[in-house]
Design a protein around this motif. Structure first.
Motif, mmCIF file in Angstrom:
data_model
loop_
_atom_site.group_PDB
_atom_site.id
_atom_site.type_symbol
_atom_site.label_atom_id
_atom_site.label_comp_id
_atom_site.label_asym_id
_atom_site.label_seq_id
_atom_site.Cartn_x
_atom_site.Cartn_y
_atom_site.Cartn_z
ATOM 1 N N VAL A 47 8.930 -31.973 35.400
ATOM 2 C CA VAL A 47 9.206 -31.336 36.687
ATOM 3 C C VAL A 47 10.698 -31.028 36.830
ATOM 4 C CG1 VAL A 47 9.121 -31.596 39.187
ATOM 5 C CG2 VAL A 47 7.242 -32.459 37.789
ATOM 6 N N LEU A 61 12.961 -27.316 36.973
ATOM 7 C CA LEU A 61 13.918 -26.946 38.024
ATOM 8 C C LEU A 61 15.328 -26.746 37.480
ATOM 9 C CD1 LEU A 61 12.716 -29.485 40.719
ATOM 10 C CD2 LEU A 61 12.524 -27.001 40.875
ATOM 11 N N LEU A 69 16.281 -22.192 40.061
ATOM 12 C CA LEU A 69 16.746 -22.736 41.340
ATOM 13 C C LEU A 69 16.910 -21.616 42.359
ATOM 14 C CD1 LEU A 69 19.422 -25.425 40.377
ATOM 15 C CD2 LEU A 69 17.109 -25.782 41.232
ATOM 16 N N ASP A 82 15.071 -21.490 45.915
ATOM 17 C CA ASP A 82 15.831 -21.271 47.153
ATOM 18 C C ASP A 82 15.247 -20.118 47.964
ATOM 19 O OD1 ASP A 82 17.679 -23.264 47.134
ATOM 20 O OD2 ASP A 82 19.423 -21.976 46.827
ATOM 21 N N ALA A 84 4.763 -26.328 35.998
ATOM 22 C CA ALA A 84 5.283 -27.644 36.395
ATOM 23 C C ALA A 84 4.722 -28.087 37.741
ATOM 24 C CB ALA A 84 6.800 -27.592 36.466
ATOM 25 N N GLY A 85 4.024 -27.178 38.422
ATOM 26 C CA GLY A 85 3.421 -27.545 39.699
ATOM 27 C C GLY A 85 4.339 -27.338 40.881
ATOM 28 N N VAL A 86 5.444 -26.648 40.674
ATOM 29 C CA VAL A 86 6.404 -26.461 41.766
ATOM 30 C C VAL A 86 6.008 -25.280 42.657
ATOM 31 C CG1 VAL A 86 8.824 -25.968 42.303
ATOM 32 C CG2 VAL A 86 8.261 -27.459 40.384
ATOM 33 N N THR A 145 2.997 -21.942 43.409
ATOM 34 C CA THR A 145 1.678 -21.356 43.129
ATOM 35 C C THR A 145 1.787 -19.859 43.238
ATOM 36 O OG1 THR A 145 1.229 -21.911 45.425
ATOM 37 C CG2 THR A 145 -0.052 -23.064 43.746
ATOM 38 N N ARG A 191 4.906 -24.900 46.390
ATOM 39 C CA ARG A 191 3.691 -25.670 46.564
ATOM 40 C C ARG A 191 3.975 -27.008 47.237
ATOM 41 N NH1 ARG A 191 -0.502 -28.278 43.191
ATOM 42 N NH2 ARG A 191 1.053 -28.747 41.640
ATOM 43 N N VAL A 192 5.198 -27.516 47.033
ATOM 44 C CA VAL A 192 5.547 -28.822 47.591
ATOM 45 C C VAL A 192 6.811 -28.674 48.436
ATOM 46 C CG1 VAL A 192 5.965 -31.226 47.041
ATOM 47 C CG2 VAL A 192 4.628 -29.822 45.485
ATOM 48 N N CYS A 249 8.748 -30.556 50.071
ATOM 49 C CA CYS A 249 9.864 -31.506 49.987
ATOM 50 C C CYS A 249 10.854 -31.141 48.894
ATOM 51 C CB CYS A 249 9.366 -32.921 49.772
ATOM 52 S SG CYS A 249 8.485 -33.157 48.224
ATOM 53 N N ILE A 250 10.465 -30.221 48.019
ATOM 54 C CA ILE A 250 11.385 -29.761 46.987
ATOM 55 C C ILE A 250 12.737 -29.416 47.601
ATOM 56 C CG2 ILE A 250 11.887 -27.707 45.578
ATOM 57 C CD1 ILE A 250 10.341 -29.578 43.985
ATOM 58 N N PHE A 274 14.865 -32.496 48.881
ATOM 59 C CA PHE A 274 15.003 -33.018 47.534
ATOM 60 C C PHE A 274 16.385 -32.728 46.929
ATOM 61 C CE2 PHE A 274 14.611 -31.669 43.121
ATOM 62 C CZ PHE A 274 13.932 -32.694 42.506
ATOM 63 N N LEU A 309 24.517 -22.784 41.984
ATOM 64 C CA LEU A 309 23.214 -22.973 41.354
ATOM 65 C C LEU A 309 23.375 -23.571 39.959
ATOM 66 C CD1 LEU A 309 21.458 -19.669 42.455
ATOM 67 C CD2 LEU A 309 20.913 -21.969 43.221
ATOM 68 N N LEU A 339 20.368 -31.509 37.395
ATOM 69 C CA LEU A 339 18.935 -31.654 37.140
ATOM 70 C C LEU A 339 18.644 -31.732 35.648
ATOM 71 C CD1 LEU A 339 17.657 -29.146 39.807
ATOM 72 C CD2 LEU A 339 17.284 -31.609 39.792
ATOM 73 N N CYS A 397 10.059 -36.987 45.757
ATOM 74 C CA CYS A 397 9.508 -35.636 45.825
ATOM 75 C C CYS A 397 8.931 -35.202 44.498
ATOM 76 C CB CYS A 397 10.569 -34.639 46.276
ATOM 77 S SG CYS A 397 9.918 -32.980 46.373
ATOM 78 N N VAL A 446 5.159 -33.717 43.635
ATOM 79 C CA VAL A 446 4.765 -32.596 42.777
ATOM 80 C C VAL A 446 3.700 -33.062 41.795
ATOM 81 C CG1 VAL A 446 5.532 -30.981 41.010
ATOM 82 C CG2 VAL A 446 6.997 -31.452 42.963
ATOM 83 N N SER A 503 -0.246 -31.883 41.649
ATOM 84 C CA SER A 503 -0.794 -31.357 40.400
ATOM 85 C C SER A 503 -2.070 -32.091 40.029
ATOM 86 C CB SER A 503 0.216 -31.499 39.264
ATOM 87 O OG SER A 503 1.342 -30.699 39.500
#
Lengths: 106, 106
Positions: free
Chosen positions: A15, A19, A25, A29, A62-64, A66, A79-80, A82-83, A86, B9, B16, B89, B93, B97
DNA sequence: TTTGTATTTGTCCATATTGCCAAATACACA
DNA sequence: TGTGTATTTGGCAATATGGACAAATACAAA
């Protein structure tokens, strides 16, 4: 370290890795403001459309994010949620670094 | 996207990226419990000492950890405490998933 | 000073990532 | 069906990353 722990760390790393790129990023954003099609994200990122598409695929896998295909466009969204907050900690890291640099320089 | 935004960025991406590796996440997890020398971290990570040292250098350069040489040992510690809740967070994710996979499979 | 332990650095190789161009695909609309 | 637009995929070259071994360095203790 047992296998379960190892797998969990790898999953987390995947994940973070997704990112860990300026273009991705930038996409996150922008998606924080709402759903966007690939062409809109391309304008912001400024790379070739194919490159942007690949970055988005990485975020999706990565599921971040959709994706939602409507007509001949594909709309991406976070998708999440809280990213977002975060990143406040990443900012802390950057700020601490800046302060330390200032100390060294001053 | 202006230069300032672009630099910001990139800076975030660097942090990260530094975290985006299972071995380095394992180190961060362990350092969450307190200061550790390289040899202790090596036992947990399980790679060659030189490899562990390189991973720690990456975390240090990113501003995530600091090192303190005492005697002939080097002790590493987390520089920014929030790095920890920071992961909640990432967990979201992962959980999202997993739920999606379950839906697809079920 | 010599010896031993802890850590870092040099070097090399295998693999992964990134980005572009060109080609393929998907879909709307005429 | 044919045309145009949006997006993805194939392929390639350049660069970055990861890991191991060996050698260098730093320091403590004999």
């Amino acid at each position: 370290m047992d296998t379960k722990t190892r797998n969990h760390l790898s999953a987390r790393a995947r994940v973070l890795k997704a990112l860990a790129h300026p273009a991705r990023l930038a996409a996150v954003d922008e998606l924080a403001k709402g759903e966007r099609c690939v062409c809109e994200l391309q304008q912001i990122i400024g790379s070739d459309m194919s490159t942007v598409s690949r970055h988005l695929a990485i975020l999706r896998e990565a599921g971040v994010v959709t994706d939602d295909k409507r007509g001949n466009q594909v709309f991406y969204s976070l998708r999440v949620p809280c990213i977002l907050n975060f990143f406040s900690c990443v900012e802390s890291v950057l700020q601490a670094s800046a302060e330390q640099s200032a100390q060294v320089l001053g």
